[in-house]
Scaffold this active site. Structure first.
Site, PDB file in Angstrom:
ATOM      1  CE  LYS A  14      29.439 -19.019 -16.590  1.00  0.00           C
ATOM      2  NZ  LYS A  14      29.257 -18.933 -15.125  1.00  0.00           N
ATOM      3  NE  ARG A  89      30.550 -25.399 -14.835  1.00  0.00           N
ATOM      4  CZ  ARG A  89      29.485 -24.696 -15.223  1.00  0.00           C
ATOM      5  NH1 ARG A  89      29.231 -24.515 -16.490  1.00  0.00           N
ATOM      6  NH2 ARG A  89      28.684 -24.160 -14.334  1.00  0.00           N
ATOM      7  NE  ARG A 128      20.830 -18.107 -11.621  1.00  0.00           N
ATOM      8  CZ  ARG A 128      21.965 -18.545 -12.167  1.00  0.00           C
ATOM      9  NH1 ARG A 128      22.660 -17.750 -12.955  1.00  0.00           N
ATOM     10  NH2 ARG A 128      22.405 -19.758 -11.943  1.00  0.00           N
ATOM     11  NE  ARG A 134      20.316 -23.031 -13.064  1.00  0.00           N
ATOM     12  CZ  ARG A 134      21.536 -22.733 -13.470  1.00  0.00           C
ATOM     13  NH1 ARG A 134      21.702 -21.773 -14.374  1.00  0.00           N
ATOM     14  NH2 ARG A 134      22.581 -23.363 -12.991  1.00  0.00           N
ATOM     15  NE  ARG A 146      25.219 -24.034  -9.505  1.00  0.00           N
ATOM     16  CZ  ARG A 146      24.268 -23.096  -9.593  1.00  0.00           C
ATOM     17  NH1 ARG A 146      23.331 -22.988  -8.677  1.00  0.00           N
ATOM     18  NH2 ARG A 146      24.263 -22.272 -10.615  1.00  0.00           N
TER      19      ARG A 146
HETATM   20  P1  AMP Z   1      25.353 -23.538 -15.547  1.00  0.00           P
HETATM   21  O1  AMP Z   1      24.038 -23.326 -16.217  1.00  0.00           O
HETATM   22  O2  AMP Z   1      26.525 -23.142 -16.400  1.00  0.00           O
HETATM   23  O3  AMP Z   1      25.397 -22.925 -14.169  1.00  0.00           O
HETATM   24  O4  AMP Z   1      25.514 -25.117 -15.318  1.00  0.00           O
HETATM   25  C1  AMP Z   1      24.606 -25.830 -14.513  1.00  0.00           C
HETATM   26  C2  AMP Z   1      25.162 -27.217 -14.218  1.00  0.00           C
HETATM   27  O5  AMP Z   1      25.305 -27.938 -15.449  1.00  0.00           O
HETATM   28  C3  AMP Z   1      26.531 -27.262 -13.562  1.00  0.00           C
HETATM   29  O6  AMP Z   1      26.457 -27.111 -12.160  1.00  0.00           O
HETATM   30  C4  AMP Z   1      27.010 -28.649 -13.980  1.00  0.00           C
HETATM   31  O7  AMP Z   1      26.388 -29.657 -13.212  1.00  0.00           O
HETATM   32  C5  AMP Z   1      26.462 -28.765 -15.400  1.00  0.00           C
HETATM   33  N1  AMP Z   1      27.434 -28.241 -16.397  1.00  0.00           N
HETATM   34  C6  AMP Z   1      27.292 -27.153 -17.193  1.00  0.00           C
HETATM   35  N2  AMP Z   1      28.357 -26.975 -17.978  1.00  0.00           N
HETATM   36  C7  AMP Z   1      29.227 -27.971 -17.669  1.00  0.00           C
HETATM   37  C8  AMP Z   1      30.534 -28.323 -18.109  1.00  0.00           C
HETATM   38  N3  AMP Z   1      31.177 -27.587 -19.037  1.00  0.00           N
HETATM   39  N4  AMP Z   1      31.118 -29.420 -17.563  1.00  0.00           N
HETATM   40  C9  AMP Z   1      30.486 -30.168 -16.637  1.00  0.00           C
HETATM   41  N5  AMP Z   1      29.266 -29.880 -16.152  1.00  0.00           N
HETATM   42  C10 AMP Z   1      28.622 -28.793 -16.658  1.00  0.00           C
END
Ligand code: AMP
Length: 193
Positions: A14, A89, A128, A134, A146
């Site tokens: 993404k 989400r 990654r 991260r 996740r």
């Molecule tokens: P990402 O960078 O999209 O992989 O998000 C990393 C982490 O941020 C996720 O594992 C969640 O803990 C948190 N996070 C990101 N977007 C959301 C969302 N829309 N709702 C809840 N938690 C989020």
């Protein structure tokens, strides 16, 4: 305005594809994960609140996430449109996003869902972790959580957009450029309707 929800499990691509789409279509990219990470770096109260959830691979609670997303959208009144990356989400987030965009007279045009199977996701996230820095990429147990959280809480969000006739599945395997071409073809098709 043209508003896209870019959807898919962790590691689906993404972030990579958002960058390319932003430069092609001049849209504002809002990644809730990036915004949370920025808040953690800047040690804001929001960052402190989100950190514990992110470290475990759990979702940050809806009320916190929705409030943050709404504030970000409001900061771009002149936008051509948005790419929502990593949001919504949950079903509650999807409903809140519809309310927000409808109130602006600019509904979501489509959900583009990158489709990648689990084994490939695990491999990609492991790779990654070497460069992303991260913490949630570094621990296989957190990666698995996740993916599980995605299957349990996030995958059903696709049904919401299917019911609205806005869902487009996009093959997420193969060269970055080929996936990008498929995304652009879907966007151009939706925009022409
Ligand atoms: P990402 O960078 O999209 O992989 O998000 C990393 C982490 O941020 C996720 O594992 C969640 O803990 C948190 N996070 C990101 N977007 C959301 C969302 N829309 N709702 C809840 N938690 C989020």
């Amino acid at each position: 305005m043209f508003n896209i929800v870019l959807f898919g499990p962790p590691g689906a691509g993404k972030g990579t594809q958002s960058e390319k789409l932003v430069s092609r279509y001049q849209l504002v990219h809002l990644s809730t994960g990036d915004i949370f990470r920025r808040n953690i770096r800047e040690a804001t109260p929001l960052g402190t609140e989100a950190k514990a959830f992110m470290e475990k691979g759990e979702l940050v609670p809806d009320d916190v996430t929705i409030r943050m997303l709404e504030a970000e959208v409001m900061q771009h009144p002149g936008a051509n449109g948005f790419i929502f990356d990593g949001f919504p989400r949950t079903s509650a987030q999807a409903e809140a996003l519809d309310r927000l965009m409808d109130s602006m007279g600019s509904p979501i045009n489509c959900m583009l869902a990158l489709e990648v199977e689990e084994e490939e996701l695990r491999e990609r996230l492991k790779g990654r972790a070497q460069t992303s820095g991260r913490p949630d990429d570094a621990d296989p147990a957190v990666i698995q959580n996740r993916i599980d959280v995605y299957n349990r809480e996030t995958a059903p969000v696709a049904e919401y957009y299917k019911a609205a006739g806005k869902y487009r599945g996009i093959g997420g395997i193969g060269p970055v450029e080929s996936i990008f071409d498929r995304l652009c073809a879907a966007i151009d098709e939706v925009a022409a309707i």
